[in-house]
Scaffold this active site. Structure first.
Site, PDB file in Angstrom:
ATOM      1  N   GLU A 760      34.556 -26.088 -15.659  1.00  0.00           N
ATOM      2  CA  GLU A 760      33.590 -25.020 -15.484  1.00  0.00           C
ATOM      3  C   GLU A 760      34.258 -23.905 -15.820  1.00  0.00           C
ATOM      4  O   GLU A 760      34.828 -23.553 -15.107  1.00  0.00           O
ATOM      5  CB  GLU A 760      33.171 -25.401 -14.082  1.00  0.00           C
ATOM      6  CG  GLU A 760      31.604 -25.187 -13.618  1.00  0.00           C
ATOM      7  CD  GLU A 760      31.194 -25.149 -12.096  1.00  0.00           C
ATOM      8  OE1 GLU A 760      31.644 -26.297 -11.442  1.00  0.00           O
ATOM      9  OE2 GLU A 760      31.021 -24.191 -11.521  1.00  0.00           O
ATOM     10  N   CYS A 794      30.705 -16.678 -11.691  1.00  0.00           N
ATOM     11  CA  CYS A 794      30.349 -17.085 -13.165  1.00  0.00           C
ATOM     12  C   CYS A 794      28.789 -17.045 -13.703  1.00  0.00           C
ATOM     13  O   CYS A 794      28.623 -16.933 -14.686  1.00  0.00           O
ATOM     14  CB  CYS A 794      31.090 -18.231 -13.527  1.00  0.00           C
ATOM     15  SG  CYS A 794      31.177 -19.352 -12.162  1.00  0.00           S
TER      16      CYS A 794
END
Ligand SMILES: Cc1cc2nc3c(=O)[nH]c(=O)nc-3n(C[C@H](O)[C@H](O)[C@H](O)COP(=O)(O)OP(=O)(O)OC[C@H]3O[C@@H](n4cnc5c(N)ncnc54)[C@H](O)[C@@H]3O)c2cc1C
Length: 1001
Positions: A760, A794
C-alpha cells in the site's frame, strides 16, 4: 473570558439510557380525563382549520398562482431550484437541469443525491396531498415542460421558482425589506424574531460579516420596535456558530475570549432597544460550549435590568430538562429574568449520524419521535412552573403539542407560542380566533438567496418527513384520531423508548462485531476524563535497541518454528485472541494515546481515531477470519466424493509499517497475517518503534504466543534483510512507492518459492469541485482532507481542481478556514495541526514551500511555532503536471479548470499513474458517474472529505503506483495472506456409494 466562578456550570450525562428517561416521563405525563378531553377538543379544532384552509401548503399555492405555470409545474421547479441557485455559469446550469431531467426515478438515485431527494420527499409527501397525482414525479413534469418551453426557459423559470420559494420561507433579502413586509401585519410586528440566514462562519471575515449583519439588523429592528413593553416586542435570533469560525468544544478558550465579547456587544445593543434576543440551539456537541458562552454573556453586569435575553432549548435532546434547570439557576443567581424558546430540534438526522461515527455509548437525542414529544411536554410543564422568572416561548407547528401546552398553562399568561414564517399559518390563525388573549411570535429568516439553501433544506425536510406533524396533518387520508394519539400512548412502556431500527452506535456492525468505542469531545466530562487519563499515563515503555541483520534472521527462524502450531490453532481461538486484543486496546486507550502523541506527534482527535481504527481492525479480521477460515467450503461435484476447499496460513509473513499510523497500520497488518494462520515478524518504522513495541506486548497479553509474533525494530536495512530472507512466505508493506519497488525486486531476485507482496503506497490525491458545490461544505472537507494530521496521511488531498467560475470564492473560503486552524503541541486538545514527524520531513517540506513561493501563486501561508512544525500552505499551480510527486505534509495545490475541460482534468489525474483517493464535490450525478467510471482510483469520496476510511466500511487501498491491493479492512484482504488447499475424498472407496444407493425413487 470564562463564566464567573460563582456561575453554575452545566453538566448532564451526554447520551443516557432512553428507558430510564421514559419510565420517569411516562409516570409524570399523565393528565386527568377532563384535561385530555379538552386537549382533544382544541387539537381537533386546530387540525380542522389546517385541513379546511385553501392554503394548506402554507402560502405556496398562493404564490404559484402568480406563476404562468401550473402549481404542479411550479412545485417541480422548486425541486430543481435549490441547487441551481449557486451555479453561476449557464453551461453547468443546463447540464444540471438535463441531468435531473434524465434521471429515471428518484428511488434509484437515493444513495447518490440525498440533498436532491430531500426536495423530492417534500414533493412526494409534504406538499403533495392534493397537487400531485400518484406516479407523477418532478422530473417527469419538468421533462414535459422542457419539451414545451426548451431548457433555457426552464432554467429561467427555475430561478424564478427559487425566488418564490425564498419569499415563502424568507421574509426578506434584507432586514429593511423584511421589516417592510412585516409592517402590514403591524399588530404583530412586535412579535417577530428575525434570523439572519447563513451557513455558519468558516473564516474570520465571515464571522465579522455576520456580526455586522446582526448589529445592523438589531439597529433596524430596534428603530421599528414600537412602544410596547417586553415580551410584546420584536427580537432577533442569533447563531453562535455564525459569530466564530471555530465554534467547537476543543476551541473552548478561544471561543470564550473571542466570541463572548461579541455576544455581549450584540446583547447590549438589543438591550438598548429592549428587544428579545435569542440564542438559537445548534448541534448537541456544541451545547455545553453554548451554555458557557451564554452564561458568560448573560452575567455581564451591563445587561442587568433587561428581561429580553433568551435561548432555545431542544426537547429532542435528553439533556433538555437539565438545561432548563441550569438556565433557571443562572437567572436566579443573578436575580434576572430570561426567555426560553422550547423547540423539538432541527438537526435530528445529523445527531444520529455523528453519534454513530464517533462510536458513542448512546445518542444525545431520542430515536423515537414520541419520546421527543413526551419530553417536550415535560419541559413545557417545567418552564410553565418557572414563570415569571422564565418566560416560556413554545415553538411548534403541531396542533396536539399546542393544545397540550395550552392545557398545561392552566389559563395563566406569561408565555407565548412561536412559529416559522411560511409555516403554521392556519393553525395560528385559528388559535388567535379561539384565544384572542394568546400571543405568538413569528421566526422570520432574512437573507439573500445565496444563503437560503441550508435553511430551505431543513424546512423541506421538516415538511416532508413521515414523522412530521405538518406533513401528516395535510393528508386527509389520515384520520384525526391518529393525530390525537398521545406520545405516552405511542411509547406504552419504557422498553419501547428506543427506535427498533436505529441501532446503538456500538451495535452498528452487529452481529459480526462490536463497533470501537469513541469519545465525544463536546461532552466535557468525557473529554476531561480522557485528557486526565492521558496526562497520568506513563509514557516510559522501556529501552529500545535496534535489531541487527543477525537478530532479524533469528527472528524469522524462530517464527518459522512456531508457524505449524499457530496455524493449527483453531480459527475460533485465533479470532478470540484478536477480540481480546481489541478489548485490551480499549482498556489501554489512554496509554496508547500518550504514546501516539509523544512519539508520533498526533493530536488528541487523531490519536483517538487511530486507537479506534486499530480496535476495528482486530475485530473486523476476527469476524472475517471466522467466515473464511472456519470449516472450509464444500464444493459441488459428482456423487461418491467430497470436495472441500479451505484456506490456511502460508508461513512467516514480514510486516513493514509506516510512522504515520504506527498503531493502526502496524496492528492491521499483523492481525490480518496472524488471523490467516501465519507467524509474523514485524518491523515498524524507525521513527515509531515504541508504539509498535506496546502493540506487540498487547497482542502477547491477549494470547498470541510470543514465538508466533516477533518485533524487529530498525531502519530500512533491517527491513531489507527480512525481505531477503530465504524462509519468508510473504510481505505486507505500507510506505513509499520506491520502497515497495525495491521490496518487489528483492523478492523477485530470490530463488525458491515466489511469495506474495501486499503493498500500500502513496498518491497524488485529487479533489474535483464544480460550480454546483457548496463553498462552506467544500471548505470544511478540503481543510480536513489536506491539513488534518498535518497532511501526513496517504489519503490526504494534494491537488484540488476547482471550476474557474467559482474558484475565487472557493479558494477564499478555504484559505480563510485554513487560517483558523491552530498549529501547535499535540497534547493540547485545541490543536488542529500537530508537528510533522521529524526534522528531515520539515526540511523537505520547507524546501518545497520555498520553491512553490517562487513558482506558484500563494493563496495562504500559515505561521508555525518553533519545533518540527509546518503550517498549512495553499498554492495555485498553472497546470496539474507542476506537481509531480507526493508532498507528504500540510501543503495544498490548487488548479483551476474550465467547465468544458473536465476531460483534461481526468486525463491529468490518470497520467500521474497514482490511484489512491479521490474527492468529488458536485450535485450533478452524471458528472459524478462519469468521473467514477473513468478513473481507477481505490477510494472515491463524493460530497464529503476524503480521509479517515473506516475499517469494514470503506476498505482502503489503491491502484497503479498506489498499491497492489487487496484493500485493508475489506473482505478480500485476509485471503491474500493465505494459501488454498482442496481436499477430495472418495467417499465410496470402502464398499460403494451407500448414500446414493439409499436414495429412494
Ligand atoms: C420559532 C421557531 C424557532 C426555532 N428555533 C430552533 C432552534 O433554535 N434550534 C433548532 O434546533 N430548531 C429550531 N426550530 C426548528 C424546530 O426544531 C422544528 O421546527 C421543530 O422540531 C418542529 O416541531 P413541531 O412540533 O412543529 O413538529 P413535529 O412534527 O411534531 O415534530 C418534528 C420534530 O420531532 C423530532 N423528531 C422527528 N423524528 C424523530 C425521531 N425519530 N426521534 C426523535 N425525535 C424526532 C424532530 O425534532 C423533528 O423536528 C425552531 C422552530 C420554530 C417554530
Amino acid at each position: 473570558m470564562t463564566p464567573d466562578a460563582k456561575m453554575p456550570q452545566f453538566t448532564a450525562p451526554y447520551g443516557p439510557d432512553d428507558a430510564a428517561i421514559a419510565s420517569r416521563l411516562l409516570t409524570t405525563a399523565r393528565l386527568s380525563p377532563e384535561q385530555d378531553a379538552r386537549i382533544d377538543r382544541t387539537a381537533t379544532r386546530l387540525i380542522g382549520a389546517i385541513r379546511t384552509t385553501d392554503d394548506r401548503l402554507g402560502g405556496v399555492e398562493d404564490m404559484l398562482r402568480e406563476f404562468a405555470l401550473s402549481t404542479r409545474e411550479g412545485l417541480a421547479l422548486m425541486v430543481l431550484a435549490e441547487a441551481l441557485l449557486r451555479v453561476p455559469d449557464a453551461r453547468t446550469a443546463d447540464q444540471f437541469i438535463e441531468d435531473k431531467l434524465g434521471q429515471g426515478d428518484f428511488v434509484h438515485h437515493e444513495t447518490k443525491s440525498s440533498a436532491f431527494l430531500v426536495n423530492a420527499s417534500a414533493w412526494a409527501l409534504g406538499m403533495s396531498a392534493r397537487v400531485i397525482q400518484p406516479g407523477e414525479t418532478p422530473q417527469g413534469t419538468i421533462g414535459r415542460l422542457a419539451k414545451r418551453l426548451g431548457v433555457p426557459a426552464v432554467r429561467a423559470a427555475t430561478r424564478q421558482a427559487m425566488r418564490l420559494m425564498g419569499s415563502h420561507f424568507v421574509l426578506g433579502e434584507t432586514i429593511e425589506a423584511a421589516l417592510e413586509r412585516a409592517r402590514p401585519h403591524s399588530a404583530r410586528i412586535s412579535r417577530y424574531s428575525f434570523d439572519m440566514l447563513g451557513e455558519g462562519a468558516r473564516t474570520a471575515d465571515d464571522a465579522k460579516r455576520y456580526f455586522k449583519s446582526y448589529a445592523s439588523a438589531i439597529e433596524a429592528i430596534g428603530r421599528a420596535a414600537g412602544e410596547n413593553p417586553l415580551p410584546d416586542r420584536p427580537g432577533i435570533s442569533v447563531k453562535l456558530s455564525a459569530l466564530h469560525p471555530r465554534f467547537e468544544a476543543v476551541s473552548h478558550s478561544r471561543v470564550m475570549t473571542e466570541l463572548v465579547p461579541r455576544l455581549i456587544e450584540l446583547a447590549r445593543q438589543a438591550k438598548a432597544y429592549d428587544l428579545n434576543f435569542t440564542v438559537d440551539a445548534e448541534e448537541a456537541d456544541r451545547l455545553e460550549l453554548s451554555l458557557d458562552a451564554i452564561a458568560a454573556a448573560f452575567s455581564d453586569a451591563s445587561l442587568a435590568g433587561w428581561d429580553g435575553f433568551g435561548l432555545a432549548v431542544q426537547a429532542y435532546q435528553k439533556r433538555a430538562e437539565a438545561v432548563i434547570d441550569h438556565v433557571n439557576d443562572l437567572a436566579r443567581s443573578l436575580d434576572r429574568r430570561m426567555m426560553v424558546r422550547l423547540v423539538k430540534g432541527a438537526y435530528w438526522d445529523t445527531e444520529i449520524k455523528r453519534a454513530q461515527e464517533r462510536g458513542l455509548d448512546g445518542y444525545p437525542v431520542f430515536t423515537r419521535k414520541a419520546m421527543t414529544d413526551l419530553n417536550y411536554i415535560a419541559c413545557a410543564r417545567k418552564l410553565l412552573n418557572l414563570r415569571p422568572r422564565i418566560f416560556p416561548q413554545f415553538a411548534t407547528h403541531n396542533a396536539l403539542t399546542v393544545a397540550t401546552v395550552l392545557e398545561l398553562a392552566g389559563g395563566r399568561g406569561g408565555f407565548e407560542f412561536q412559529r416559522l414564517h411560511g409555516m403554521g399559518d392556519a393553525l395560528y390563525e385559528q388559535l388567535g380566533k379561539d384565544h384572542p388573549e394568546l400571543a405568538w411570535r413569528t421566526y422570520a429568516p432574512v437573507g439573500s438567496h445565496r444563503d437560503l439553501l441550508a435553511y430551505l433544506v431543513r424546512r423541506l425536510l421538516e415538511n416532508g418527513a413521515n414523522s412530521s406533524f405538518v406533513a401528516v396533518a395535510a393528508d386527509d387520508s389520515v384520520p384525526v384520531g391518529v393525530l390525537l394519539r398521545r406520545p405516552g400512548e405511542l411509547i406504552g412502556t419504557a422498553d419501547n423508548a428506543r427506535h427498533r431500527n436505529i441501532r446503538l452506535p456500538c451495535d452498528l456492525y452487529q452481529p459480526d462485531r462490536v463497533n470501537s468505542r469513541g469519545i465525544e469531545f463536546g461532552d466535557r466530562a468525557a473529554l476531561n476524563d480522557l485528557v486526565a487519563a492521558v496526562a497520568a499515563s506513563n509514557p516510559q515503555v522501556g529501552e529500545l535497541t535496534d535489531a541487527t541483520p543477525a537478530i532479524a534472521g533469528d527472528a524469522v527462524i524462530a517464527a518459522c518454528s512456531s508457524f505449524r502450531s499457530w496455524s493449527q490453532t483453531s480459527t475460533e481461538t485465533r479470532a478470540s485472541i484478536l477480540e481480546r486484543a481489541a478489548n485490551l486496546l480499549e482498556q489501554r486507550m489512554a496509554h496508547f494515546i500518550t504514546l501516539l502523541q509523544r512519539e508520533g506527534g498526533k493530536t488528541l482527535d487523531d490519536s483517538l481515531s487511530e486507537v479506534r481504527e486499530a480496535v476495528d481492525f482486530c475485530r473486523y479480521y476476527a469476524a472475517e477470519g471466522r467466515k473464511l477460515f472456519g470449516d472450509g467450503q464444500l464444493m459441488p461435484g459428482p456423487t461418491g466424493e467430497s470436495n472441500l476447499l479451505r484456506l490456511r496460513g502460508r508461513g512467516v509473513f514480514v510486516a513493514i509499517s509506516p510512522w504515520n499510523f504506527p498503531l493502526a497500520i502496524f496492528l492491521g497488518q499483523v492481525t490480518a497475517a496472524l488471523m490467516a494462520g501465519n507467524a509474523v515478524v514485524a518491523k515498524p518504522a524507525e521513527q515509531t518503534p515504541l508504539v509498535a513495541a506496546e502493540a506487540v506486548r498487547l497482542l502477547h497479553d491477549a494470547g498470541v504466543p510470543s514465538s508466533a509474533l516477533h518485533l524487529v525494530p530498525g531502519d530500512g536495512g533491517i527491513g531489507a534483510a527480512l525481505v531477503a530472507h530465504r524462509d519468508i512466505a510473504g510481505v505486507v508493506f505500507t510506505g513509499s512507492t520506491e520502497a515497495a519497488r525495491s521490496i518487489n525486486r528483492t523478492l523477485a531476485a530470490k530463488d525458491g518459492a515466489i511469495v506474495p507482496l501486499i503493498a500500500e503506497t502513496g498518491g497524488i490525491n485529487a479533489m474535483i469541485v464544480d460550480a454546483t458545490a457548496l463553498p462552506e461544505q467544500v471548505a470544511d472537507d478540503v481543510v480536513t482532507s489536506a491539513f488534518r494530521s498535518a497532511g501526513q496521511r496517504c489519503s490526504a488531498l494534494r491537488l484540488l481542481f476547482v471550476q474557474d467560475d467559482v474558484a475565487d470564492r472557493m479558494i477564499e473560503v478555504i484559505a480563510g478556514a485554513a487560517g483558523e486552524l491552530k498549529v501547535g503541541a499535540p497534547a493540547d486538545p485545541a490543536t488542529h495541526v500537530g508537528p510533522v514527524i521529524d526534522l528531515e520531513a520539515k526540511q523537505r517540506l520547507e524546501a518545497h514551500i520555498a520553491r512553490m513561493k517562487q513558482e506558484a501563486r500563494v493563496h495562504f501561508a500559515g505561521a508555525a511555532p518553533d519545533g518540527n512544525y509546518v503550517a498549512p500552505h495553499i498554492f495555485e499551480l498553472a497546470r496539474a503536471e507542476d506537481l509531480s510527486e507526493e508532498i507528504f505534509g500540510p501543503i495544498l495545490h490548487v488548479v483551476r479548470y474550465r467547465a468544458d475541460h473536465l476531460d483534461r482534468v481526468l486525463a491529468s489525474i490518470e497520467r500521474s499513474g497514482y490511484g489512491l483517493t479521490l474527492g468529488i464535490h458536485s450535485r450533478i450525478d452524471d458528472t459524478v458517474d462519469a468521473v467514477i467510471e473513468r478513473l481507477q482510483v481505490g477510494n472515491i469520496y463524493v460530497n464529503r472529505n476524503m480521509i479517515g476510511a473506516v475499517v469494514g466500511v470503506q476498505p482502503f487501498g489503491g491502484h497503479g503506483l498506489s498499491g497492489t491491493g487487496p484493500k485493508a479492512g475489506g473482505p478480500h484482504y485476509l485471503a491474500r495472506f493465505a494459501t488454498e488447499q482442496t481436499v477430495t475424498v472418495n467417499t465410496a472407496a470402502a464398499g460403494g456409494n451407500a448414500a446414493l444407493m439409499a436414495e429412494s425413487d
